[in-house]
Design a protein around this motif. Structure first.
Motif, PDB file in Angstrom:
ATOM      1  N   ALA A   3       0.844  -1.197   0.000  1.00 46.64           N
ATOM      2  CA  ALA A   3       0.000   0.000   0.000  1.00 46.64           C
ATOM      3  C   ALA A   3       0.875   1.241   0.000  1.00 46.64           C
ATOM      4  O   ALA A   3       2.014   1.210   0.447  1.00 46.64           O
ATOM      5  CB  ALA A   3      -0.901   0.020   1.231  1.00 46.64           C
ATOM      6  N   ALA A   4       0.298   2.310  -0.501  1.00 49.80           N
ATOM      7  CA  ALA A   4       0.999   3.586  -0.484  1.00 49.80           C
ATOM      8  C   ALA A   4       1.061   4.085   0.952  1.00 49.80           C
ATOM      9  O   ALA A   4       0.044   4.185   1.623  1.00 49.80           O
ATOM     10  CB  ALA A   4       0.262   4.583  -1.369  1.00 49.80           C
ATOM     11  N   ALA A   5       2.267   4.342   1.421  1.00 48.60           N
ATOM     12  CA  ALA A   5       2.431   4.842   2.782  1.00 48.60           C
ATOM     13  C   ALA A   5       1.724   6.184   2.920  1.00 48.60           C
ATOM     14  O   ALA A   5       1.788   7.023   2.029  1.00 48.60           O
ATOM     15  CB  ALA A   5       3.912   4.987   3.110  1.00 48.60           C
ATOM     16  N   LEU A  11      -4.994   1.892   2.715  1.00 51.15           N
ATOM     17  CA  LEU A  11      -4.667   0.889   3.731  1.00 51.15           C
ATOM     18  C   LEU A  11      -5.914   0.189   4.249  1.00 51.15           C
ATOM     19  O   LEU A  11      -5.924  -1.034   4.407  1.00 51.15           O
ATOM     20  CB  LEU A  11      -3.906   1.534   4.889  1.00 51.15           C
ATOM     21  CG  LEU A  11      -2.447   1.884   4.618  1.00 51.15           C
ATOM     22  CD1 LEU A  11      -1.874   2.678   5.782  1.00 51.15           C
ATOM     23  CD2 LEU A  11      -1.633   0.631   4.364  1.00 51.15           C
ATOM     24  N   ARG A  12      -6.966   0.948   4.504  1.00 53.59           N
ATOM     25  CA  ARG A  12      -8.228   0.343   4.959  1.00 53.59           C
ATOM     26  C   ARG A  12      -8.741  -0.676   3.949  1.00 53.59           C
ATOM     27  O   ARG A  12      -9.148  -1.776   4.299  1.00 53.59           O
ATOM     28  CB  ARG A  12      -9.288   1.424   5.180  1.00 53.59           C
ATOM     29  CG  ARG A  12      -9.286   2.012   6.525  1.00 53.59           C
ATOM     30  CD  ARG A  12     -10.536   2.876   6.762  1.00 53.59           C
ATOM     31  NE  ARG A  12     -10.359   3.586   7.993  1.00 53.59           N
ATOM     32  CZ  ARG A  12      -9.816   4.795   8.087  1.00 53.59           C
ATOM     33  NH1 ARG A  12      -9.447   5.445   7.016  1.00 53.59           N
ATOM     34  NH2 ARG A  12      -9.660   5.368   9.254  1.00 53.59           N
ATOM     35  N   ARG A  13      -8.726  -0.282   2.703  1.00 53.32           N
ATOM     36  CA  ARG A  13      -9.205  -1.182   1.649  1.00 53.32           C
ATOM     37  C   ARG A  13      -8.372  -2.461   1.626  1.00 53.32           C
ATOM     38  O   ARG A  13      -8.908  -3.571   1.580  1.00 53.32           O
ATOM     39  CB  ARG A  13      -9.143  -0.466   0.299  1.00 53.32           C
ATOM     40  CG  ARG A  13      -9.770  -1.254  -0.843  1.00 53.32           C
ATOM     41  CD  ARG A  13      -9.628  -0.516  -2.175  1.00 53.32           C
ATOM     42  NE  ARG A  13      -8.248  -0.381  -2.612  1.00 53.32           N
ATOM     43  CZ  ARG A  13      -7.509  -1.390  -3.118  1.00 53.32           C
ATOM     44  NH1 ARG A  13      -8.011  -2.591  -3.228  1.00 53.32           N
ATOM     45  NH2 ARG A  13      -6.264  -1.175  -3.502  1.00 53.32           N
ATOM     46  N   LEU A  14      -7.068  -2.320   1.706  1.00 57.27           N
ATOM     47  CA  LEU A  14      -6.195  -3.492   1.686  1.00 57.27           C
ATOM     48  C   LEU A  14      -6.375  -4.359   2.933  1.00 57.27           C
ATOM     49  O   LEU A  14      -6.379  -5.590   2.840  1.00 57.27           O
ATOM     50  CB  LEU A  14      -4.736  -3.062   1.540  1.00 57.27           C
ATOM     51  CG  LEU A  14      -4.374  -2.502   0.172  1.00 57.27           C
ATOM     52  CD1 LEU A  14      -2.965  -1.931   0.190  1.00 57.27           C
ATOM     53  CD2 LEU A  14      -4.504  -3.560  -0.902  1.00 57.27           C
TER      54      LEU A  14
END
Length: 78
Positions: A3-5, A11-14
């Motif tokens: 995920a992109a930091a 991040l939630r989606r992942l």
């Protein structure tokens, strides 16, 4: 899981995708990890509160000793 930091929505989606793919037996482990994270967060909040009280003079060694004596009087050790 990449995920992109600094992108909370990504991040939630992942995280949701990873949870949906998890074996049921791993969900309890994941739940315990989340509880541990919450405990760390609470401990940090408490620590910051004590630091603020110390800086404001509300938590001097004398006041702590007095409080400990009072609790021990009310609840003596067996």
């Amino acid at each position: 899981m990449q995920a992109a930091a600094g992108n909370p929505e990504e991040l939630r989606r992942l995280f949701h995708q990873e949870i949906d793919r998890m074996e049921p037996s791993r969900l309890e482990i994941f739940n315990r990890m989340l509880q541990q994270l919450r405990l760390f967060e609470l401990a940090d909040q408490i620590d910051k509160g004590f630091d603020a009280d110390r800086m404001a003079g509300r938590l001097s060694p004398e006041k702590v000793a007095k409080a400990v004596r009072a609790v021990r009087r009310e609840h003596p050790y067996a």
